[in-house]
Design a protein around this motif. Sequence first.
Motif, mmCIF file in Angstrom:
data_model
loop_
_atom_site.group_PDB
_atom_site.id
_atom_site.type_symbol
_atom_site.label_atom_id
_atom_site.label_comp_id
_atom_site.label_asym_id
_atom_site.label_seq_id
_atom_site.Cartn_x
_atom_site.Cartn_y
_atom_site.Cartn_z
ATOM 1 N N CYS A 45 0.824 -1.212 0.000
ATOM 2 C CA CYS A 45 0.000 0.000 0.000
ATOM 3 C C CYS A 45 0.858 1.262 0.000
ATOM 4 O O CYS A 45 1.771 1.406 0.801
ATOM 5 C CB CYS A 45 -0.927 0.003 1.205
ATOM 6 S SG CYS A 45 -1.967 1.466 1.252
ATOM 7 N N CYS A 72 -4.405 0.452 -0.822
ATOM 8 C CA CYS A 72 -4.924 -0.918 -0.872
ATOM 9 C C CYS A 72 -6.384 -1.007 -0.466
ATOM 10 O O CYS A 72 -7.068 -1.947 -0.773
ATOM 11 C CB CYS A 72 -4.075 -1.827 0.001
ATOM 12 S SG CYS A 72 -4.312 -1.600 1.776
ATOM 13 N N LYS A 73 -6.859 -0.011 0.248
ATOM 14 C CA LYS A 73 -8.263 0.039 0.698
ATOM 15 C C LYS A 73 -8.684 -1.161 1.543
ATOM 16 O O LYS A 73 -9.854 -1.512 1.583
ATOM 17 C CB LYS A 73 -9.210 0.196 -0.493
ATOM 18 C CG LYS A 73 -8.952 1.485 -1.250
ATOM 19 C CD LYS A 73 -9.909 1.656 -2.405
ATOM 20 C CE LYS A 73 -9.691 2.979 -3.111
ATOM 21 N NZ LYS A 73 -8.388 3.059 -3.825
ATOM 22 N N CYS A 77 -5.252 -2.435 6.763
ATOM 23 C CA CYS A 77 -4.220 -1.417 6.585
ATOM 24 C C CYS A 77 -4.462 -0.204 7.473
ATOM 25 O O CYS A 77 -5.531 0.385 7.474
ATOM 26 C CB CYS A 77 -4.186 -1.008 5.122
ATOM 27 S SG CYS A 77 -3.002 0.293 4.776
ATOM 28 N N ARG A 79 -3.199 2.615 7.143
ATOM 29 C CA ARG A 79 -3.300 3.823 6.345
ATOM 30 C C ARG A 79 -4.690 3.968 5.726
ATOM 31 O O ARG A 79 -5.227 5.056 5.592
ATOM 32 C CB ARG A 79 -2.257 3.770 5.233
ATOM 33 C CG ARG A 79 -2.260 4.984 4.341
ATOM 34 C CD ARG A 79 -1.502 4.636 3.075
ATOM 35 N NE ARG A 79 -1.275 5.810 2.251
ATOM 36 C CZ ARG A 79 -1.326 5.782 0.924
ATOM 37 N NH1 ARG A 79 -1.599 4.658 0.315
ATOM 38 N NH2 ARG A 79 -1.089 6.868 0.236
ATOM 39 N N CYS A 80 -5.271 2.846 5.337
ATOM 40 C CA CYS A 80 -6.544 2.896 4.631
ATOM 41 C C CYS A 80 -7.757 2.747 5.533
ATOM 42 O O CYS A 80 -8.886 2.913 5.086
ATOM 43 C CB CYS A 80 -6.592 1.808 3.570
ATOM 44 S SG CYS A 80 -5.348 2.058 2.316
HETATM 45 ZN ZN LIG Z 1 -3.694 0.572 2.550
#
Ligand SMILES: [Zn+2]
Length: 409
Positions: A45, A72-73, A77, A79-80
Amino acid sequence: MLTASSRDWSIFQQIFADHWETFQHAHPRYQTPYYTGLVAKMLACGNPEKMGYIEYRCLHCGQGKHLVAMSCKASLCLRCAKVYVDNWVSHVSKMLHEGVIYRHIILTVPAMFRTTFYQNAAVVLSAFMRCGVQCLDDFYSAVKGRALQGGSIVVLHTHGRHGHDHPHRHVLATSGGYDARGGRWEHLQYLPYALLRRKWQWHLLTMLRQTLQTKVIHQLVATCFQKYPDGLVTNVQKGVVPAQAQSVARYVAKYVVSPPIAVRRIDRYDGERVTYHYRSHRTDRMEYETVPVDMFIGRMVQHTMPKGFKRIRYDGIQATTTFTKVKEVIQAALAKVEEVVKGAVKIIARLTYRQRYEQSTGRDPLMCPHCRSEMGVWRIWHPTYGVIHDEGEVIKRGTYASTAQRASP
Ligand SMILES: [Zn+2]
Ligand SMILES: [Zn+2]
């Protein structure tokens, strides 16, 4: 970049990069292509070479550039996760009926059945999702003394906030239901909790007995009826939930988001142990924990469902097929019940990458820092398909007509 600070996010990735293989080796349950893929995606990601990217350039002064790596959704994750939740909220709120009052109901499973759930996840989880709906319709009809069809959005949660196995369901249920015979919407102002507890116990235990049909289960069920003569724990958030101006979906999301969101901050990682903190909903305080890395990874991945399993279910008048059909009927029925119509559901729109970026950084990512014009898509590259769009080529060919302005990662 957009949610967890990039520092937390990269530590999170580092932990998986260092220990995922060992973890998978030690826990055969996770040795499936699904988990392998999930982790690989999360590790890639934000890496433009692996995930692809969109490059923006200023077509006015030619100086401004902005590269957006595809994300990467995935719910795993860090971050997502926020984007994942935002999209979840937007999706769910579109499925609510405006004007209807919803309640947030939590239906729990006693600790004695945790092993049962863990070991038979594949068969039990779907049946578990269904039986809550039957329970609520049965409950509402019993309260009103006539058949009502309510609607619910059920979100299954297999772990507590803390990360321990603790299957329970969060239900966003209409407080009342549609009386098809009378053509009326019946709103229930007061829910008799004692009755709900017993109804839930009956529906849950009957489901377990019928789904598993083993001697062990029959015994457990009998014990459970004896041990809890007043029924099982059901938490109904008191009053009309939530404050009407807010979205119910946003409110519920706070409770049901995946663990990576619960990780407020990774404070320390020394290669073997992870120290992190999160806000506990039980104590409403920040809780600090240091756990071996193996346990940390376990907590982060155990909420992910068997492949193909639907974590969220729409039932009754919320079911996708009946939603549009009953929408008008419900609106008409509600119009007759003045006080219920006010407020209730607010629909939240999905944010674009640009809006999210601006929200978290206060800066418009697509505005050229040099001349302040809006930048356009210059190039889109995908690891499998290669260059999808190349504005430079388009301009060279003299067929310039930018159609890709609105692309978003
Ligand atoms: Zn991600
Ligand atoms: Zn510029």
